[in-house]
Design a protein around this motif. Structure first.
Motif, PDB file in Angstrom:
ATOM      1  N   SER A  48       0.847  -1.190   0.000  1.00  0.00           N
ATOM      2  CA  SER A  48       0.000   0.000   0.000  1.00  0.00           C
ATOM      3  C   SER A  48       0.887   1.246   0.000  1.00  0.00           C
ATOM      4  N   LYS A  81      -6.983   1.580  -5.483  1.00  0.00           N
ATOM      5  CA  LYS A  81      -8.000   1.525  -4.439  1.00  0.00           C
ATOM      6  C   LYS A  81      -8.329   2.933  -3.944  1.00  0.00           C
ATOM      7  N   ILE A  83      -8.531   5.490  -1.058  1.00  0.00           N
ATOM      8  CA  ILE A  83      -7.758   5.631   0.183  1.00  0.00           C
ATOM      9  C   ILE A  83      -8.390   6.720   1.033  1.00  0.00           C
ATOM     10  N   THR A  84      -8.554   6.452   2.310  1.00  0.00           N
ATOM     11  CA  THR A  84      -9.126   7.446   3.217  1.00  0.00           C
ATOM     12  C   THR A  84      -8.264   7.572   4.460  1.00  0.00           C
ATOM     13  N   VAL A  85      -8.319   8.754   5.063  1.00  0.00           N
ATOM     14  CA  VAL A  85      -7.648   8.995   6.342  1.00  0.00           C
ATOM     15  C   VAL A  85      -8.422  10.097   7.065  1.00  0.00           C
ATOM     16  N   THR A 108     -12.789  13.495   6.983  1.00  0.00           N
ATOM     17  CA  THR A 108     -12.111  12.390   6.308  1.00  0.00           C
ATOM     18  C   THR A 108     -11.617  12.855   4.959  1.00  0.00           C
ATOM     19  N   THR A 110     -10.238  11.866   1.299  1.00  0.00           N
ATOM     20  CA  THR A 110     -10.402  10.721   0.401  1.00  0.00           C
ATOM     21  C   THR A 110      -9.598  10.904  -0.880  1.00  0.00           C
ATOM     22  N   ASN A 142      -7.031   6.313  11.541  1.00  0.00           N
ATOM     23  CA  ASN A 142      -8.064   5.517  10.859  1.00  0.00           C
ATOM     24  C   ASN A 142      -7.891   5.526   9.337  1.00  0.00           C
ATOM     25  N   SER A 143      -6.681   5.280   8.889  1.00  0.00           N
ATOM     26  CA  SER A 143      -6.435   5.259   7.448  1.00  0.00           C
ATOM     27  C   SER A 143      -6.832   3.909   6.869  1.00  0.00           C
ATOM     28  N   SER A 144      -7.219   3.907   5.605  1.00  0.00           N
ATOM     29  CA  SER A 144      -7.553   2.665   4.912  1.00  0.00           C
ATOM     30  C   SER A 144      -6.792   2.604   3.595  1.00  0.00           C
ATOM     31  N   ASN A 145      -6.274   1.407   3.293  1.00  0.00           N
ATOM     32  CA  ASN A 145      -5.553   1.120   2.050  1.00  0.00           C
ATOM     33  C   ASN A 145      -4.287   1.959   1.898  1.00  0.00           C
ATOM     34  N   THR A 146      -3.721   2.387   2.993  1.00  0.00           N
ATOM     35  CA  THR A 146      -2.478   3.144   2.964  1.00  0.00           C
ATOM     36  C   THR A 146      -1.701   2.905   4.246  1.00  0.00           C
TER      37      THR A 146
END
Length: 245
Positions: A48, A81, A83-85, A108, A110, A142-146
């Motif tokens: 990622s 993907k 990606i969010t944080v 958030t 994005t 709370n990050s996603s895909n990173t």
């Protein structure tokens, strides 16, 4: 016979993927043969992307100014993907929320697939006061895909004010018989933290040849940027003498 299947090695992070290979058969008495399909699973082996945030610096500006301090959020590689944080003001900086900058609501951020850079603007509030540089600290979670490479980022509002005083209107040329005298003005260059008293006095030359009004001037945090007038009058001694300074 053997058929080789080789995956295309990309650098973007994406999900595992699957393809199906079918076969078209023709020739001889095989025109009606239906060959079996082969399913191929492709496992993604790219990491990622890592998310980082810079440390912006901004001059605060004068009273009424609202310059924007911009935090730049960057991915070191693109991704297929979303990606969010999440980010918030952690209130640990020396700048005061609502006073030195507008309140930062938690939000958030994005990144759509392929995006590499996002900005977080913070509206600051200028002033005329001399003060230390101030900081605003954002917290990321709370990050996603990173991979979260920056947990907190610090922005700095630099002080651009300095204490000082200006005197406008000199030099003055007085006639000894001019009873009304001449004037000049004094003004502070920045908002003081307490009352400031200025006492005009003759330090070079003969103090007996002029009078100065008023004897002192007081500047406050409310009137510091309003020029104050000093009047200099000659003392008429009825004696013939040389011009004096």
């Amino acid at each position: 016979q053997t058929v080789s299947v080789t995956p295309v090695n990309g650098t973007r992070d994406n999900d595992n993927r699957a393809v199906q290979i079918t076969h078209t058969v023709s020739g001889g008495d095989y025109n009606t043969v239906v060959a079996a399909a082969v399913n191929v699973a492709i496992a993604d082996d790219d990491d990622s992307p890592t998310l980082s945030v810079d440390s912006p610096i901004l001059d605060e500006g004068d009273d009424g100014a609202t310059p924007t301090l911009t935090f730049k959020v960057t991915l070191d590689n693109s991704s297929d993907k979303e990606i969010t944080v999440k980010y918030t003001d952690n209130a640990a900086g020396s700048a005061l929320s609502g006073t030195d900058y507008e309140i930062i609501p938690g939000a958030t951020l994005t990144f759509q697939p392929g995006e590499l850079v996002k900005n977080i603007p913070v509206t600051t509030k200028g002033d005329y006061g001399v003060e230390p540089d101030e900081t605003i600290i954002l917290a990321f979670s709370n990050s996603s895909n990173t991979i979260l490479g920056t947990a907190t980022a610090t922005g700095t509002i630099t002080n651009d004010d300095a204490t000082g005083m200006t005197a406008t209107g000199g030099p003055l040329a007085l006639d000894e018989s001019a009873g009304d005298g001449l004037t000049y003005t004094i003004k502070l260059t920045s908002k003081p933290t307490a009352n400031v008293t200025v006492v005009p006095a003759v330090t070079t030359g003969d103090a007996a040849v002029v009078s100065i009004e008023p004897a002192s001037l007081t500047f406050t945090d409310a009137n510091w940027n309003a020029a104050k007038t000093v009047t200099v009058k000659p003392v008429n001694d009825n004696i013939d003498n040389l011009d004096r300074n």
